[in-house]
Each structure stands twice: as structure tokens, then as C-alpha cells.
Design a protein around this motif. Structure first.
Motif, PDB file in Angstrom:
ATOM      1  N   MET A   1      19.341   0.906  13.797  1.00  0.00           N
ATOM      2  CA  MET A   1      19.271  -0.144  12.802  1.00  0.00           C
ATOM      3  C   MET A   1      19.756  -1.477  13.387  1.00  0.00           C
ATOM      4  O   MET A   1      19.217  -2.523  13.049  1.00  0.00           O
ATOM      5  CB  MET A   1      20.120   0.278  11.601  1.00  0.00           C
ATOM      6  N   ARG A   2      20.764  -1.391  14.248  1.00  0.00           N
ATOM      7  CA  ARG A   2      21.328  -2.599  14.826  1.00  0.00           C
ATOM      8  C   ARG A   2      20.299  -3.348  15.666  1.00  0.00           C
ATOM      9  O   ARG A   2      20.215  -4.564  15.644  1.00  0.00           O
ATOM     10  CB  ARG A   2      22.532  -2.214  15.659  1.00  0.00           C
ATOM     11  N   ARG A   3      19.501  -2.606  16.416  1.00  0.00           N
ATOM     12  CA  ARG A   3      18.499  -3.267  17.262  1.00  0.00           C
ATOM     13  C   ARG A   3      17.412  -3.934  16.426  1.00  0.00           C
ATOM     14  O   ARG A   3      16.879  -4.954  16.808  1.00  0.00           O
ATOM     15  CB  ARG A   3      17.916  -2.300  18.265  1.00  0.00           C
ATOM     16  N   TYR A   4      17.066  -3.357  15.289  1.00  0.00           N
ATOM     17  CA  TYR A   4      16.058  -3.985  14.427  1.00  0.00           C
ATOM     18  C   TYR A   4      16.583  -5.288  13.832  1.00  0.00           C
ATOM     19  O   TYR A   4      15.841  -6.261  13.669  1.00  0.00           O
ATOM     20  CB  TYR A   4      15.617  -3.035  13.317  1.00  0.00           C
ATOM     21  N   VAL A  53       9.423  -3.769  23.825  1.00  0.00           N
ATOM     22  CA  VAL A  53       9.273  -3.230  25.178  1.00  0.00           C
ATOM     23  C   VAL A  53      10.628  -3.168  25.885  1.00  0.00           C
ATOM     24  O   VAL A  53      10.964  -2.177  26.545  1.00  0.00           O
ATOM     25  CB  VAL A  53       8.258  -4.063  25.995  1.00  0.00           C
ATOM     26  N   GLY A  54      11.421  -4.216  25.752  1.00  0.00           N
ATOM     27  CA  GLY A  54      12.747  -4.234  26.385  1.00  0.00           C
ATOM     28  C   GLY A  54      13.652  -3.149  25.849  1.00  0.00           C
ATOM     29  O   GLY A  54      14.427  -2.543  26.590  1.00  0.00           O
ATOM     30  N   ASN A  55      13.565  -2.874  24.554  1.00  0.00           N
ATOM     31  CA  ASN A  55      14.368  -1.816  23.968  1.00  0.00           C
ATOM     32  C   ASN A  55      13.934  -0.445  24.475  1.00  0.00           C
ATOM     33  O   ASN A  55      14.762   0.452  24.653  1.00  0.00           O
ATOM     34  CB  ASN A  55      14.289  -1.871  22.454  1.00  0.00           C
ATOM     35  N   ALA A  56      12.640  -0.277  24.705  1.00  0.00           N
ATOM     36  CA  ALA A  56      12.147   1.001  25.213  1.00  0.00           C
ATOM     37  C   ALA A  56      12.601   1.228  26.653  1.00  0.00           C
ATOM     38  O   ALA A  56      12.826   2.370  27.063  1.00  0.00           O
ATOM     39  CB  ALA A  56      10.625   1.046  25.133  1.00  0.00           C
ATOM     40  N   VAL A  57      12.755   0.153  27.413  1.00  0.00           N
ATOM     41  CA  VAL A  57      13.166   0.280  28.811  1.00  0.00           C
ATOM     42  C   VAL A  57      14.670   0.489  28.925  1.00  0.00           C
ATOM     43  O   VAL A  57      15.140   1.370  29.645  1.00  0.00           O
ATOM     44  CB  VAL A  57      12.730  -0.976  29.610  1.00  0.00           C
TER      45      VAL A  57
END
Length: 125
Positions: A1-4, A53-57
């Protein structure tokens, strides 16, 4: 949730300049306004895509770094120039010697909004 929330905050921060200055939008021409809107849209979409994309990496700072990089790339890809080669609505004149045969002719021109119109001009051969 924090990343969203981070992604949403970044997108909102990038959209603020477009919302905060509506008086500047009135002084722009139609073409300049469309170019500005494209840049804002490209920046926001690039930031969102880059953050995803950055979050997936990387789960630590990947969303922030990807969002900033995506915003820059999206802004640069969305840049357009207005065609300044268009003629203005001012009537052109053609000067020739008095002995030349002249006649009136309908010629196409573009106004400041990029719309096509026809105007009568004097043509001498």
C-alpha cells in the motif's frame, strides 16, 4: 500500500504545475496549448510506468527512481514543436513592374490556430 501512495504522490506532484497556472494557458496559441498538454500527459504517464517498472526491479527505492526516470523520458518523448512555417492571416503582397500582367487569385493560408482558409491575393506574371 505504501508504494501505491508513493506512486500517486509522485503523479500528483508532476500534475500540479499544469493545474496551478491556468492564466498562462490563456496566453498560449492553440498549437502551444496542445503541445503543453502532450508534455504533461507524457510526464505523468512516464512517471507512473517508470514507478511500476522500478518497483518490479527493486522494492526499496525502485519506485521513486523509476518514477523520476520515467517522468523525464515521458516528457522528452511527448515533446512536439508547433509548425512555425505556416503563414499568418496577414495578406501577402506581390510587387512587380507596372507592365506585368496581374490578376487576383485565391490562395490557401493558415490562421494562428492552424485552420485552413482561402484569401484573395494579387498575382503578377
Amino acid at each position: 500500500m505504501r508504494r501505491y501512495l508513493t506512486i500517486a504522490g509522485l503523479a500528483a506532484a508532476l500534475a500540479v504545475p499544469a493545474i496551478a497556472a491556468p492564466e498562462q494557458a490563456q496566453a498560449r496559441t492553440y498549437c502551444d496549448q496542445r503541445a503543453h498538454d502532450r508534455k504533461v500527459t507524457g510526464t505523468v504517464l512516464g512517471a507512473i510506468g517508470g514507478a511500476l517498472v522500478g518497483n518490479a526491479v527493486s522494492h526499496k527505492n525502485g519506485a521513486v527512481i523509476g518514477g523520476l526516470g520515467g517522468a523525464v523520458v515521458g516528457n522528452q518523448l511527448a515533446r512536439t514543436k508547433c509548425d512555425t512555417g505556416q503563414r499568418s492571416a496577414a495578406r501577402p503582397t506581390y510587387y512587380r513592374s507596372a507592365s506585368a500582367r496581374c490578376h487576383m487569385e485565391s490562395r490557401p493560408f493558415y490562421d494562428e490556430r492552424g485552420r485552413l482558409f482561402y484569401d484573395q491575393v494579387r498575382v503578377c506574371r
